[in-house]
Design an enzyme around this catalytic site. Structure first.
Site, short mmCIF file in Angstrom:
data_model
loop_
_atom_site.label_atom_id
_atom_site.label_comp_id
_atom_site.label_asym_id
_atom_site.label_seq_id
_atom_site.Cartn_x
_atom_site.Cartn_y
_atom_site.Cartn_z
N HIS A 376 13.82 -28.89 77.61
CA HIS A 376 12.61 -29.49 78.15
C HIS A 376 12.86 -30.02 79.56
CE1 HIS A 376 9.21 -32.52 78.18
NE2 HIS A 376 8.59 -31.46 77.72
N CYS A 377 14.05 -30.50 79.82
CA CYS A 377 14.39 -31.09 81.11
C CYS A 377 14.32 -30.10 82.26
CB CYS A 377 15.81 -31.66 81.09
SG CYS A 377 16.16 -32.83 79.78
N VAL A 378 14.54 -28.82 81.99
CA VAL A 378 14.66 -27.83 83.07
C VAL A 378 13.43 -26.91 83.14
CG1 VAL A 378 17.16 -27.89 83.02
CG2 VAL A 378 15.96 -26.20 81.61
#
Length: 385
Positions: A376-378
């Site tokens: 989700h972070c990237v």
């Protein structure tokens, strides 16, 4: 970007979470001052008082935005290749379900194209510092009538902890690439710090946003109003969070996620875990269980059991083992596995039940997890208007 660990953080080692190069901090300070002076009066600002709001992440997407890491100042030479391989794996997997646009610097675009393959579109018109598109990218909003715009959260390198001269402009440049109106939010933050249900309710940690390294001196009421204005929401569910133990100051998206209006998910620690992040997860579960939505309805909370850190592949003290940091794309859920076979299988089964009709794809992204981040972070979704 997000970060969790159920182990004591290591005081040393080549982890990008502790990248504090003097030049980077100098640039970070200048960029922070710039966004703080401009955030309250962005040129061409549009009011959020109309119908525009950030939709839930399970809506159909036009594309996924990602960023290609190439900095050996952030990632040392021994680490960078593994991070790039994980980013490419994530991009290729998502590209089986929806278009992916990868922003890369000119010098590394050929490498990005080689590893990502022809299914991923690599562009060089939006230069980047690092791979955390969730935090540096724009937050897209829809109006339910075919309209689309974008909001920038004034990314400042997680409070000046990392150089971000290029990443500070990624949000507006992505918006320009897509041809949609753009405005700056009235606060400094990151996309991974805020979860939305698409129906007026947000959740976030105070440790990340109500922090002098992002929003010095800002009262909670003012920050709440700014977040609601940017997201088209009317309520924020606040958690205390964990301050100063990772670069994000405890992003919410590695622990708690909205499933739908009135429905949330929390990744829970083992009963024997007693570190700060375990207590944080338990508090988030308690608060959500007792919360209501923006419309006043009750909140149903699903528990997602996290893995046993003694059973996972990685022994790195900063490793992020978050199933909750999954990414929803068209017809699929992309999440990580960690080699705790029982927990991995249970997480996959639960996500398949929560998102019927979507295939659950589990990936080994251990190099990215060692860097303190997840899928989700990237990624950053661009919803269909």
């Amino acid at each position: 970007m997000s970060d969790r660990t159920s182990r004591t953080p290591s005081p040393s080692g080549p982890n990008r979470r502790r990248f504090l190069a003097a030049a980077g901090l100098t640039a970070a300070g200048a960029a922070l001052a710039a966004v703080q002076s401009s955030a309250g009066a962005a040129p061409g600002r549009r009011s959020a008082a109309g119908a525009f709001r950030v939709p839930a992440e399970d809506v159909r997407h036009t594309r996924t935005w990602m960023a290609w890491p190439d900095s050996t100042a952030i990632w040392n030479r021994g680490t960078l290749a593994g991070i790039q391989a994980d980013i490419a794996l994530i991009a290729r997997t998502i590209a089986r379900h929806e278009p992916v646009v990868m922003c890369a610097n000119s010098a590394s675009a050929a490498k990005a194209r080689s590893l990502c393959g022809t299914s991923v579109t690599v562009i060089t018109s939006i230069p980047v510092d690092d791979c955390w598109m969730r935090d540096s990218g724009p937050v897209f909003r829809t109006d339910g009538a075919g309209g689309l715009d974008a909001v920038g959260l004034n990314f400042n390198g997680w409070g000046g902890k990392q150089a971000h001269g290029k990443d500070a402009r990624v949000a507006e440049r992505v918006a320009a690439y897509t041809g949609v109106p753009f405005r700056h939010a009235d606060f400094v933050g990151e996309g991974g710090a805020i979860e939305q249900d698409g129906a007026g309710t947000l959740m976030a940690t105070r440790s990340s946003l109500l922090n002098r390294n992002r929003n010095p001196g800002m009262p909670e009421s003012e920050l709440t109003a700014g977040m609601c204005d940017a997201y088209g929401a009317s309520k924020v569910i606040w958690f205390d969070g964990v301050r100063g133990q990772d670069i994000t100051d405890d992003h919410v998206d590695a622990t708690s996620r909205f499933l739908a209006p009135g429905e949330a998910l929390v990744q829970m620690p083992l009963p024997t875990d007693d570190d700060a992040y375990a207590e944080d997860a338990r508090q988030q579960h308690r608060i959500l269980t007792g919360s209501t939505t923006a419309q006043g309805g009750p909140m149903e909370v699903t528990r997602l059991q996290g893995p046993d850190y003694e059973r996972i592949r990685s022994g790195h003290p900063d490793f992020l083992a978050s199933y909750a940091n999954y990414y929803l794309c068209n017809d699929a859920v992309i999440c990580a596995h960690f080699s705790d076979s029982r927990a991995d299988a249970a997480a996959k089964t639960l996500l398949a039940r929560l998102y019927p009709g979507r295939v659950v794809e589990q990936l080994n992204i251990d190099r990215l997890g060692t860097g303190g981040g997840g899928i989700h972070c990237v990624t950053q979704q661009q919803p269909v208007p």
